[in-house]
Write an enzyme that holds these catalytic residues in place. Structure first.
Site, short mmCIF file in Angstrom:
data_model
loop_
_atom_site.label_atom_id
_atom_site.label_comp_id
_atom_site.label_asym_id
_atom_site.label_seq_id
_atom_site.Cartn_x
_atom_site.Cartn_y
_atom_site.Cartn_z
N ASP A 63 33.01 36.64 20.55
CA ASP A 63 34.02 35.86 21.25
C ASP A 63 35.33 36.08 20.51
O ASP A 63 35.46 35.70 19.35
CB ASP A 63 33.61 34.37 21.22
N VAL A 64 36.32 36.69 21.17
CA VAL A 64 37.58 37.01 20.46
C VAL A 64 38.34 35.75 20.04
O VAL A 64 39.23 35.82 19.20
CB VAL A 64 38.50 37.93 21.29
N TYR A 155 48.38 31.17 32.56
CA TYR A 155 48.11 32.61 32.36
C TYR A 155 49.39 33.34 31.97
O TYR A 155 49.40 34.13 31.03
CB TYR A 155 47.53 33.17 33.66
N LYS A 159 50.50 35.73 28.68
CA LYS A 159 50.84 37.15 28.81
C LYS A 159 52.28 37.43 28.35
O LYS A 159 52.55 38.47 27.76
CB LYS A 159 50.61 37.63 30.25
P1 NAD Z 1 37.22 41.50 33.68
O1 NAD Z 1 36.83 40.08 33.84
O2 NAD Z 1 36.62 42.52 34.56
O3 NAD Z 1 37.00 41.97 32.19
C1 NAD Z 1 37.37 41.17 31.09
C2 NAD Z 1 36.33 41.31 30.03
O4 NAD Z 1 36.73 40.50 28.90
C3 NAD Z 1 34.96 40.79 30.47
O5 NAD Z 1 33.99 41.71 30.04
C4 NAD Z 1 34.84 39.45 29.78
O6 NAD Z 1 33.54 39.02 29.54
C5 NAD Z 1 35.58 39.75 28.49
N1 NAD Z 1 36.00 38.53 27.81
C6 NAD Z 1 36.51 37.42 28.37
N2 NAD Z 1 36.68 36.48 27.45
C7 NAD Z 1 36.26 37.00 26.26
C8 NAD Z 1 36.17 36.50 24.95
N3 NAD Z 1 36.54 35.24 24.65
N4 NAD Z 1 35.68 37.30 23.99
C9 NAD Z 1 35.29 38.57 24.27
N5 NAD Z 1 35.34 39.09 25.51
C10 NAD Z 1 35.82 38.31 26.49
O7 NAD Z 1 38.81 41.52 33.81
P2 NAD Z 1 39.88 42.71 33.87
O8 NAD Z 1 40.56 42.59 35.14
O9 NAD Z 1 39.28 44.01 33.44
O10 NAD Z 1 40.87 42.18 32.75
C11 NAD Z 1 41.08 42.83 31.52
C12 NAD Z 1 42.45 42.44 31.00
O11 NAD Z 1 43.44 42.89 31.92
C13 NAD Z 1 42.65 40.93 30.85
O12 NAD Z 1 43.39 40.68 29.66
C14 NAD Z 1 43.47 40.58 32.07
O13 NAD Z 1 44.25 39.42 31.86
C15 NAD Z 1 44.29 41.81 32.23
N6 NAD Z 1 44.86 42.03 33.56
C16 NAD Z 1 44.04 42.19 34.66
C17 NAD Z 1 44.62 42.40 35.91
C18 NAD Z 1 43.79 42.60 37.16
O14 NAD Z 1 44.33 42.53 38.27
N7 NAD Z 1 42.49 42.85 37.06
C19 NAD Z 1 46.01 42.44 36.04
C20 NAD Z 1 46.80 42.29 34.91
C21 NAD Z 1 46.21 42.08 33.66
#
Ligand code: NAD
Length: 265
Positions: A63-64, A155, A159
């Site tokens: 857990d980060v 959120y 960010k």
């Molecule tokens: P996702 O949910 O598919 O993947 C996120 C991963 O992070 C998951 O495997 C989850 O279990 C893991 N995670 C969550 N909390 C955690 C914790 N406390 N410790 C360790 N691991 C943890 O989401 P994604 O869309 O791939 O998002 C990845 C990053 O990109 C995030 O930071 C998100 O905010 C950012 N982001 C996503 C989008 C989008 O549209 N998908 C857009 C902009 C930014």
């Protein structure tokens, strides 16, 4: 393709979405990869996908938001894979709720994972890179660090803070030979995205609205974010630090497409 051979990369949130796509792209480019994600995540399937490209793949459930666990995870990666010199600091969650319905607990959960978690990974990986005077870190922010959207007050706070933290960390770590940048993805087709759209009153209309606001007219693929991250981590980006790369199909940089008339004033 950028050459990442002989590099050791650590990716957080690597079990799915953008993190998994980056892990696969880094393994394909020749890096040994450490996949970090929540202990309950299916890291085995993520590892299998990376093992198609590289035989040195390590998974660590962490857990980060837990600083001691992050420190122990980074130490384990160094012990088992070697000196980490590329980091995609990417784990994150999105909690969507009206401002006045965002409870203290929801706000704090968002801060703990997205902001404190990003800080702990940044700090612990910088700590091991400093004596070697080499490394590159990419923090995942969002297009929502740059523009506002209803429902995303908590959120966007995390960010925007990641961009600010990226710049200060880059300033501090430059003299140690460590580059720090951020990636700002736009809407990207990942499990996080699917959960958000499933929660909408009319998911199809929500998707159409979303795509209409993107200059390229579509949402992104995780591979398209991953390739930008690999570039920032590669030696080809050797003069780039303290900044962010926006990969959002033109949403924040362009007005939505309109018809072109002619005018001469
Ligand atoms: P996702 O949910 O598919 O993947 C996120 C991963 O992070 C998951 O495997 C989850 O279990 C893991 N995670 C969550 N909390 C955690 C914790 N406390 N410790 C360790 N691991 C943890 O989401 P994604 O869309 O791939 O998002 C990845 C990053 O990109 C995030 O930071 C998100 O905010 C950012 N982001 C996503 C989008 C989008 O549209 N998908 C857009 C902009 C930014």
């Amino acid at each position: 393709m950028h050459d990442m051979s002989n590099r050791v990369a650590l990716i957080t949130g690597a079990a799915s979405g953008i993190g998994l796509a980056t892990a696969e792209a880094l393994a394909r480019a020749g890096a040994a990869v450490a996949l970090l994600s929540r202990p309950e995540d299916d890291l085995d399937q993520a590892a299998k996908r990376c093992q198609d490209h590289h035989d040195r793949v390590l998974t660590v459930g962490v857990d980060v938001g837990d600083p001691a666990a992050v420190r122990a995870a980074v130490e384990r990666v160094e012990r088992e894979l070697g000196p980490v010199d590329a980091v995609h600091n990417n784990a994150g969650i999105s909690i969507v709720a009206p401002l006045t319905e965002t409870t203290d607990e929801l706000f704090e959960r968002q801060l703990r994972t997205n902001l404190a978690g990003n800080f702990y990974v940044l700090r612990e990986t910088a700590r091991v890179m400093q004596p070697r005077r080499r490394g590159a870190i990419v923090n995942t922010a969002s297009e929502l660090a740059l523009i506002g959207q209803a429902g995303y007050v908590g959120y966007t706070a995390t960010k925007g803070a990641i961009l600010a933290m990226t710049r200060s960390a880059a300033a501090e770590l430059a003299s140690w030979g460590i580059r720090v940048n951020a990636i700002c993805p736009g809407t990207t087709r990942t499990p996080m995205f699917l959960r958000e759209f499933d929660g909408a009153a009319d998911p199809a209309a929500e998707l159409a609205d979303n795509e209409a606001s993107v200059a390229l007219g579509r949402i992104g693929d995780p591979k398209e974010i991953a390739s930008a991250v690999v570039f920032l981590l590669s030696d080809e980006a050797g003069y780039i630090t303290g900044t962010h790369l926006v990969a959002d199909g033109g949403r924040t940089g362009c007005v939505p497409a309109g018809s072109i008339g002619t005018a001469a004033n």
